[in-house]
Design a protein around this motif. Sequence first.
Motif, PDB file in Angstrom:
ATOM      1  N   SER A 106     -52.361  -2.849  -5.465  1.00  0.00           N
ATOM      2  CA  SER A 106     -52.221  -1.463  -5.884  1.00  0.00           C
ATOM      3  C   SER A 106     -52.657  -1.408  -7.341  1.00  0.00           C
ATOM      4  CB  SER A 106     -50.784  -0.957  -5.706  1.00  0.00           C
ATOM      5  OG  SER A 106     -50.725   0.442  -5.929  1.00  0.00           O
ATOM      6  N   ASP A 107     -52.551  -0.255  -7.967  1.00  0.00           N
ATOM      7  CA  ASP A 107     -52.972  -0.171  -9.369  1.00  0.00           C
ATOM      8  C   ASP A 107     -52.175   0.891 -10.118  1.00  0.00           C
ATOM      9  OD1 ASP A 107     -54.016   2.312  -8.713  1.00  0.00           O
ATOM     10  OD2 ASP A 107     -56.085   1.659  -8.662  1.00  0.00           O
ATOM     11  N   VAL A 108     -52.295   0.847 -11.433  1.00  0.00           N
ATOM     12  CA  VAL A 108     -51.664   1.830 -12.323  1.00  0.00           C
ATOM     13  C   VAL A 108     -52.690   2.221 -13.365  1.00  0.00           C
ATOM     14  CG1 VAL A 108     -49.901   2.187 -14.089  1.00  0.00           C
ATOM     15  CG2 VAL A 108     -49.310   0.980 -11.980  1.00  0.00           C
ATOM     16  N   SER A 109     -52.871   3.502 -13.553  1.00  0.00           N
ATOM     17  CA  SER A 109     -53.786   3.986 -14.583  1.00  0.00           C
ATOM     18  C   SER A 109     -53.230   3.650 -15.964  1.00  0.00           C
ATOM     19  CB  SER A 109     -53.964   5.501 -14.449  1.00  0.00           C
ATOM     20  OG  SER A 109     -54.658   6.026 -15.548  1.00  0.00           O
ATOM     21  N   TYR A 110     -54.110   3.213 -16.873  1.00  0.00           N
ATOM     22  CA  TYR A 110     -53.660   2.907 -18.232  1.00  0.00           C
ATOM     23  C   TYR A 110     -53.068   4.140 -18.921  1.00  0.00           C
ATOM     24  CZ  TYR A 110     -56.035  -1.640 -18.073  1.00  0.00           C
ATOM     25  OH  TYR A 110     -56.415  -2.920 -17.764  1.00  0.00           O
ATOM     26  N   GLY A 111     -53.495   5.328 -18.482  1.00  0.00           N
ATOM     27  CA  GLY A 111     -53.009   6.551 -19.112  1.00  0.00           C
ATOM     28  C   GLY A 111     -51.533   6.812 -18.903  1.00  0.00           C
ATOM     29  N   ILE A 112     -50.939   6.216 -17.842  1.00  0.00           N
ATOM     30  CA  ILE A 112     -49.514   6.429 -17.579  1.00  0.00           C
ATOM     31  C   ILE A 112     -48.705   5.151 -17.796  1.00  0.00           C
ATOM     32  CG2 ILE A 112     -50.000   8.281 -15.935  1.00  0.00           C
ATOM     33  CD1 ILE A 112     -49.351   6.296 -13.681  1.00  0.00           C
ATOM     34  N   LEU A 113     -49.342   4.108 -18.303  1.00  0.00           N
ATOM     35  CA  LEU A 113     -48.650   2.834 -18.522  1.00  0.00           C
ATOM     36  C   LEU A 113     -47.815   2.899 -19.788  1.00  0.00           C
ATOM     37  CD1 LEU A 113     -48.302  -0.156 -17.603  1.00  0.00           C
ATOM     38  CD2 LEU A 113     -50.225  -0.705 -19.113  1.00  0.00           C
ATOM     39  N   SER A 114     -46.539   2.581 -19.661  1.00  0.00           N
ATOM     40  CA  SER A 114     -45.640   2.511 -20.817  1.00  0.00           C
ATOM     41  C   SER A 114     -45.566   1.066 -21.304  1.00  0.00           C
ATOM     42  CB  SER A 114     -44.240   3.000 -20.425  1.00  0.00           C
ATOM     43  OG  SER A 114     -43.302   2.755 -21.460  1.00  0.00           O
ATOM     44  N   VAL A 115     -45.743   0.867 -22.613  1.00  0.00           N
ATOM     45  CA  VAL A 115     -45.733  -0.468 -23.215  1.00  0.00           C
ATOM     46  C   VAL A 115     -44.702  -0.466 -24.338  1.00  0.00           C
ATOM     47  CG1 VAL A 115     -47.103  -2.294 -24.253  1.00  0.00           C
ATOM     48  CG2 VAL A 115     -48.198  -0.668 -22.688  1.00  0.00           C
ATOM     49  N   GLN A 116     -43.608  -1.189 -24.149  1.00  0.00           N
ATOM     50  CA  GLN A 116     -42.502  -1.173 -25.110  1.00  0.00           C
ATOM     51  C   GLN A 116     -42.202  -2.588 -25.610  1.00  0.00           C
ATOM     52  OE1 GLN A 116     -41.204   1.570 -26.266  1.00  0.00           O
ATOM     53  NE2 GLN A 116     -42.312   2.929 -24.876  1.00  0.00           N
ATOM     54  N   PRO A 117     -42.751  -2.978 -26.767  1.00  0.00           N
ATOM     55  CA  PRO A 117     -42.439  -4.308 -27.321  1.00  0.00           C
ATOM     56  C   PRO A 117     -41.096  -4.314 -28.043  1.00  0.00           C
ATOM     57  CG  PRO A 117     -44.038  -3.183 -28.709  1.00  0.00           C
ATOM     58  CD  PRO A 117     -43.756  -2.260 -27.554  1.00  0.00           C
ATOM     59  N   SER A 118     -40.470  -5.477 -28.100  1.00  0.00           N
ATOM     60  CA  SER A 118     -39.188  -5.631 -28.782  1.00  0.00           C
ATOM     61  C   SER A 118     -38.968  -7.113 -29.060  1.00  0.00           C
ATOM     62  CB  SER A 118     -38.042  -5.069 -27.926  1.00  0.00           C
ATOM     63  OG  SER A 118     -37.944  -5.759 -26.696  1.00  0.00           O
ATOM     64  N   THR A 119     -37.831  -7.445 -29.621  1.00  0.00           N
ATOM     65  CA  THR A 119     -37.420  -8.839 -29.803  1.00  0.00           C
ATOM     66  C   THR A 119     -36.030  -9.012 -29.207  1.00  0.00           C
ATOM     67  OG1 THR A 119     -36.480  -8.415 -31.994  1.00  0.00           O
ATOM     68  CG2 THR A 119     -38.792  -9.138 -31.890  1.00  0.00           C
ATOM     69  N   ARG A 120     -35.680 -10.262 -28.863  1.00  0.00           N
ATOM     70  CA  ARG A 120     -34.395 -10.508 -28.224  1.00  0.00           C
ATOM     71  C   ARG A 120     -33.923 -11.917 -28.578  1.00  0.00           C
ATOM     72  NH1 ARG A 120     -34.897  -9.567 -22.145  1.00  0.00           N
ATOM     73  NH2 ARG A 120     -34.444  -7.410 -22.664  1.00  0.00           N
ATOM     74  N   ARG A 121     -32.646 -12.034 -28.880  1.00  0.00           N
ATOM     75  CA  ARG A 121     -32.040 -13.347 -29.085  1.00  0.00           C
ATOM     76  C   ARG A 121     -31.758 -13.967 -27.723  1.00  0.00           C
ATOM     77  NH1 ARG A 121     -29.096 -14.156 -34.169  1.00  0.00           N
ATOM     78  NH2 ARG A 121     -27.431 -15.134 -32.973  1.00  0.00           N
ATOM     79  N   PHE A 122     -32.034 -15.272 -27.613  1.00  0.00           N
ATOM     80  CA  PHE A 122     -31.905 -15.931 -26.317  1.00  0.00           C
ATOM     81  C   PHE A 122     -31.359 -17.334 -26.539  1.00  0.00           C
ATOM     82  CE2 PHE A 122     -33.446 -18.397 -22.672  1.00  0.00           C
ATOM     83  CZ  PHE A 122     -33.099 -17.577 -21.616  1.00  0.00           C
ATOM     84  N   ILE A 123     -30.313 -17.682 -25.803  1.00  0.00           N
ATOM     85  CA  ILE A 123     -29.748 -19.030 -25.860  1.00  0.00           C
ATOM     86  C   ILE A 123     -30.589 -19.921 -24.956  1.00  0.00           C
ATOM     87  CG2 ILE A 123     -27.717 -20.458 -25.455  1.00  0.00           C
ATOM     88  CD1 ILE A 123     -26.008 -17.946 -25.895  1.00  0.00           C
ATOM     89  N   GLU A 124     -31.316 -20.844 -25.562  1.00  0.00           N
ATOM     90  CA  GLU A 124     -32.280 -21.661 -24.817  1.00  0.00           C
ATOM     91  C   GLU A 124     -31.617 -22.933 -24.310  1.00  0.00           C
ATOM     92  OE1 GLU A 124     -34.791 -22.273 -22.702  1.00  0.00           O
ATOM     93  OE2 GLU A 124     -35.949 -21.007 -24.101  1.00  0.00           O
ATOM     94  N   SER A 125     -31.526 -23.058 -22.974  1.00  0.00           N
ATOM     95  CA  SER A 125     -30.951 -24.263 -22.369  1.00  0.00           C
ATOM     96  C   SER A 125     -32.027 -25.215 -21.872  1.00  0.00           C
ATOM     97  CB  SER A 125     -30.034 -23.886 -21.201  1.00  0.00           C
ATOM     98  OG  SER A 125     -30.744 -23.150 -20.216  1.00  0.00           O
ATOM     99  N   GLY A 126     -33.296 -24.768 -21.895  1.00  0.00           N
ATOM    100  CA  GLY A 126     -34.390 -25.618 -21.471  1.00  0.00           C
ATOM    101  C   GLY A 126     -35.135 -26.190 -22.652  1.00  0.00           C
ATOM    102  N   THR A 127     -36.406 -26.524 -22.431  1.00  0.00           N
ATOM    103  CA  THR A 127     -37.240 -27.054 -23.500  1.00  0.00           C
ATOM    104  C   THR A 127     -37.468 -25.978 -24.559  1.00  0.00           C
ATOM    105  OG1 THR A 127     -38.356 -28.512 -21.925  1.00  0.00           O
ATOM    106  CG2 THR A 127     -39.461 -28.126 -24.037  1.00  0.00           C
ATOM    107  N   VAL A 128     -37.303 -26.338 -25.808  1.00  0.00           N
ATOM    108  CA  VAL A 128     -37.444 -25.376 -26.902  1.00  0.00           C
ATOM    109  C   VAL A 128     -38.903 -25.315 -27.333  1.00  0.00           C
ATOM    110  CG1 VAL A 128     -36.729 -24.772 -29.242  1.00  0.00           C
ATOM    111  CG2 VAL A 128     -35.098 -25.848 -27.674  1.00  0.00           C
TER     112      VAL A 128
END
Length: 279
Positions: A178-200
């Motif tokens: 299927s597809d989505v037109s770029y004209g209706i695509l929402s792009v929301q960047p952010s940052t997040r704290r994450f407790i890393e239990s795997g490879t850092v």
Amino acid sequence: MADLTGADATQLLPTGPGDLIEQLNSAAGQARTAPWAFGILGILVLATLPFGLLLLLPAVPLVWWLAMHDQARRNVVVFYDVADHPAAWFGALNESLMEYAASQGKWRINAHGGLATVHQRKINGNASSLLERTAVTVTFDHPKHLVTNVAVPTITSGHDALHFLPDRLLLRTGKRYSDVSYGILSVQPSTRRFIESGTVPTDGVHVDTTWQFANVNGGPDRRFKNNRMLPVMQYGNVQLASPSGLNWDLQFSRINAFDRAARTLREPPNLPQISGGQT
């Protein structure tokens, strides 16, 4: 845990121009005939040895022709005539997604769950919520079933993939598109704290440390013998969504890895001309 994956290609209605999605789904649904012919040929040869070897002379070219025919039926050919501003935009998108691809850690967040009780938080490093995620890969080859004259940035997570074409965002789930037109695509960047239990990841930002089993005050819970310290990382995130139900929540170790791509996707040009169709 609440599912965050949104609608997949089997559920999304196409929003891009033309009948490309219909052609891709038709091509992906075509069955292969060459493997069956090869298997039947092998059985006949083995069952009639040594005379069966004579069958190879006419049969091998036939199997080869069937293989080429399968490839033609199972592919859609699209040529993009991209110039001026659309060409510059798509070039910038490719370059910016290369920056994202260079991030050492890349994941898709599939589910999110809140930690409501003190006990739940204590046995999860005093985290406020849990995330279920899977690693993603980034390539720049054309999608399966699509032959085109441009490099196609692709983000793959399991059976799902996002293909960034010059005129639309193509979504694949298994053999469905299927597809989505770029004209209706929402792009929301952010940052997040994450407790890393795997490879850092080495390009991540280490902002704090916690214990796997922690007390309310942040110290280690002495009741657990194998209680290890875990790094708290600051990761980048971006949510790609659409009103039609698309939802990809991407996490990556390099905080600003998707910033340029986000700016580019928010300013799509007029759609380029395309030509071609199923071969």
